[in-house]
Design a protein around this motif. Sequence first.
Motif, short mmCIF file in Angstrom:
data_model
loop_
_atom_site.label_atom_id
_atom_site.label_comp_id
_atom_site.label_asym_id
_atom_site.label_seq_id
_atom_site.Cartn_x
_atom_site.Cartn_y
_atom_site.Cartn_z
N ASN A 211 44.03 48.79 28.33
CA ASN A 211 43.74 47.38 28.09
C ASN A 211 42.32 47.03 28.54
N GLY A 213 40.43 44.84 27.36
CA GLY A 213 40.19 43.40 27.31
C GLY A 213 40.27 42.76 28.69
N GLN A 214 41.19 43.25 29.53
CA GLN A 214 41.37 42.64 30.85
C GLN A 214 40.18 42.88 31.78
N ASN A 216 37.03 42.53 30.67
CA ASN A 216 35.84 41.88 30.14
C ASN A 216 35.63 40.50 30.77
N VAL A 217 34.70 40.46 31.70
CA VAL A 217 34.41 39.18 32.35
C VAL A 217 32.94 38.83 32.18
N VAL A 227 35.43 35.74 39.97
CA VAL A 227 36.59 36.51 39.53
C VAL A 227 37.63 36.50 40.64
N PRO A 228 38.88 36.12 40.33
CA PRO A 228 39.88 36.09 41.40
C PRO A 228 40.12 37.47 42.00
N ALA A 230 42.77 38.75 42.97
CA ALA A 230 43.96 39.40 42.42
C ALA A 230 43.58 40.23 41.19
N LEU A 231 42.66 39.73 40.39
CA LEU A 231 42.28 40.48 39.20
C LEU A 231 41.47 41.72 39.59
N GLY A 234 44.06 44.05 40.78
CA GLY A 234 44.89 44.46 39.65
C GLY A 234 44.16 45.45 38.76
N ASN A 235 42.91 45.15 38.42
CA ASN A 235 42.18 46.05 37.55
C ASN A 235 41.89 47.38 38.21
N ALA A 237 43.83 48.83 40.48
CA ALA A 237 45.09 49.57 40.44
C ALA A 237 45.34 50.10 39.03
N TYR A 238 45.09 49.24 38.06
CA TYR A 238 45.31 49.63 36.66
C TYR A 238 44.50 50.89 36.33
N LEU A 241 45.86 54.05 38.08
CA LEU A 241 47.07 54.56 37.44
C LEU A 241 46.75 55.21 36.10
N TYR A 242 45.98 54.51 35.29
CA TYR A 242 45.74 55.01 33.95
C TYR A 242 44.90 56.29 33.98
N LEU B 18 54.05 56.69 35.77
CA LEU B 18 52.75 56.04 35.91
C LEU B 18 52.56 54.97 34.84
N MET B 19 53.04 55.25 33.63
CA MET B 19 52.89 54.27 32.56
C MET B 19 53.70 53.01 32.88
N VAL B 22 51.47 51.19 35.00
CA VAL B 22 50.42 50.61 34.16
C VAL B 22 50.93 49.31 33.53
N VAL B 25 51.24 46.53 36.18
CA VAL B 25 49.95 45.99 36.59
C VAL B 25 49.34 45.15 35.46
N PHE B 28 50.86 41.89 35.56
CA PHE B 28 50.34 41.15 36.71
C PHE B 28 48.96 40.58 36.39
N ASN B 29 48.12 41.40 35.74
CA ASN B 29 46.75 40.98 35.45
C ASN B 29 46.66 39.86 34.42
N TYR B 32 45.46 36.23 35.11
CA TYR B 32 44.11 36.18 35.68
C TYR B 32 43.08 36.53 34.61
N ALA B 33 43.38 37.58 33.86
CA ALA B 33 42.44 38.02 32.84
C ALA B 33 42.25 36.92 31.80
N MET B 36 39.66 34.47 32.53
CA MET B 36 38.28 34.93 32.44
C MET B 36 37.77 34.99 31.00
N GLN B 37 38.69 34.79 30.06
CA GLN B 37 38.25 34.89 28.67
C GLN B 37 37.70 33.55 28.21
#
Lengths: 260, 233, 313
Positions: A211, A213-214, A216-217, A227-228, A230-231, A234-235, A237-238, A241-242, B18-19, B22, B25, B28-29, B32-33, B36-37
């Motif tokens: 993802n 998109g998440q 892009n700030v 930027v919070p 939490a984000l 979160g990003n 951690a994301y 993991l990925y 793991l997925m 993913v 998360v 969760f995001n 917040y995300a 930001m858009q």
Amino acid sequence: MNAVLVAVIAWNTFREAVRDRVLYNLVFFALLMISAAILVGQISIGIERLIIVNLGLSAISVFGAVMAVFLGVGLVHKEIERRTLYTMLSKPVRRTEFIAGKYFGLAITLAVNTLLMTVGLVTALLYVDGTLRREDAAVMTGVFFIFLQLLLLTGIALAFSCFATPVVSTLGTLGLYLAGIFSDDIRTFGSLSENPAMQRLTTFLYYVLPNFGQFNVISAVGHGQSVPGALIAGNTAYTLLYVTVTLIAAAAIFSNRNMK
Amino acid sequence: MTERTNAKTRAIIAIPLLMLGVWMVARFNEPYAAKMQPGPDVLNLSSARVIKALSIGYNGLMADIYWTRAVQYYGDKRHAVQLTGNQAVEHYPLLDPLLEITVTLDPQLVVAYKFGAYFLTEPSPVGAARPDLAARLLRQGITNNPNEWRLWADLGMIYYQHGDYAHAAEAYRMGSEHPHADEWMKVMAAKIAQEGGTNQISVFLWSQIFQSTKDPLIRNNALQHLRELGAVR
Amino acid sequence: MPVIATEKLTKDYLTGFWTKHPKRSLDSLDLEVHENEVFGFLGPNGAGKTTTLKLLMNLVFPTSGSATILGRPVSDTSMHREIGFLPEAPYFYDYLTAREALSYYARLFGLKDHAVVDRFLARVGLTEARDTQLRKFSKGMLQRFGLAQAIVHDPRVVFLDEPMSGLDPVGRREVRDLILELKKEGRTIFFSTHILPDAETLCDRVAVLARGRLQGVGSVEEIFHREVHGVEIIFELPGGGAPPADLARTVTRTGSRYRAEVGVEDVYATFARLEELKARVVGCSEVRPTLEEYFMKLVDGANQAKQAGGGSQ
Ligand SMILES: Nc1ncnc2c1ncn2[C@@H]1O[C@H](COP(=O)(O)OP(=O)(O)O)[C@@H](O)[C@H]1O
Ligand SMILES: [Mg+2]
């Protein structure tokens, strides 16, 4: 997994990138920032700082992505093709360690490159604005998110590199990158369709595709929006993991591959 | 177990887990995300939508480029008018589309609404003489940037200049309700509602515009208006 | 316990672009190599030598069968501490200098000592070129570097794939000496070659491979001296006359000398006639098939076997 071996291989991968003059892209970045900093002052349309932030972050992201993809897809394939792997794998190096070493080597390269470009961006901001402001901290978060994207992109490119030719890997990586940028739209598209199977599919894709998109700030931090935390968490951690997923997949593919 | 089977087993077991992480998360995001858009999509032009799609995440930069183009377009045309003295023909036909694309790409680009509306509303040859388009652009800006109370002032000014005092008063009143709005917004709302257009109000509004920006183009224009009103010489 | 052992080791490569079909490159290889042997792995091009070495190095995986090195399965990477490998026509990180590259490889074994690196570069004769980037190395220099990286960590077993190819006579000589030194140091050396004289002067035992099949294993004598064709006698005739036509099976002339090839049983009779002719004998030696001839015979045998079997594998 032997961390020392991974570090030795990573260091050599970084050294290769440096010797192949990969960091020369910084010259172009510097020229871009210098000309932008001089030009925006003359155009005077009330958004000098915004332009520098947008241009700088966009360039950091594009330069980094090009580097991550084009170096990433060659990471393993080049070593197979040139048969440098024959000697590597006859050493007490596990294939998983080799994959990890190559990954971290490119990650170091990207980190150095991103860091130097960030120095350039901050310099340009100082030139245009006279001082640094509180909002510039948000710009740094933007840089961090770009770096996270590059880490993710590298993992994907590396996984492709373990079984496909560079051309196929490049197409595949860029394809996933674009799909990841548009994953929001994919889901929106699904929710517009009346078909529940389609909706389930697009929602599934939304969560499975990386993802991007998440991350892009750029626009937001350009406007000084912070930027919070939490984000940020979160990003991060994301990405961890990925990237782990891509590395495990790459190691599994590579460990089962016959070296031609 | 060999490294081969090891790696395979690890992949089969770990990747689904793991997925799952993913997925969690990403959920969760999401909120917040989303914040930001760039704000809600108010897409009036299909070309703007296409350009937004094509900018693959670099819409901030693309917006800057389109804003620069809009300003250049306006500047070039205006320069041509001054050179030739041909005042009748210029209505800046591309100005509105360029602005539309700009604010679609970056709905938070407040200068584009503010100055764009000014370019659109001023009578020819200074502007496109399209207060209707200017008002629409500003309303779009207000929707996308609810914190920017000054956009209300700009909207009010457009109505005021064209003698639509009811709408003008309404715009100043709406803006004045914003917690950070300056006190004079409230005063203007009341005064315009009571008195309509007066020389005193005009002078005040133009000097507000003069003070609100450093841009020489707009300041000169405001100064010109103030001169005509006899407030400065 | 054998140092290297393979059991029915078989490798099929999938070939063809659209429809992949298996091609057998190595067929049920059974081999044992003992401690401190110099073992030559012989065969013409395409015999399956490199395939065998790649299987032993775990670079490719067997279709069936198994192999062990030092009693451990070839898939055990930690066993690689004890072995060194020189690939065929080796290629290394060409952006590194010889010194950098060798210390990189040494580090993979936890060796950080620069003196070790320099010592091994000296041992393969690369001291002068040690600060040159490998991309500027000739094929022979790369081969030497390859040898250095194969032994820098003091391995018990050394695998060399065509170690002498691409080298000039001096280089070959040096590699030969190096291999003998390694043997003297107690190591086991397994090397492949299609150049037979190399094997002849070096190997304790050899294996001959053709078309993926083992054709024979044994000492060089056992394999190559099995049959003596006859004896050649070199002589000169007084006054430059020609010998009688029935003197021997074949008589050839080079300059003023003649070379007669006779059966072992006819040696004394021929000497007697030469004495009558007052010939001056300058040399006499056994005639055995050249290694190439022997090779060709083995390969032909393998080809015939294949045809007899209807080409089935
Ligand atoms: N990666 C590969 N794919 C398909 N066939 C291969 C591959 N590698 C080797 N071969 C085939 O296997 C046979 C043995 O090759 P090789 O082991 O390289 O022989 P040698 O080293 O004895 O010259 C040859 O016929 C070759 O064409
Ligand atoms: Mg070979």
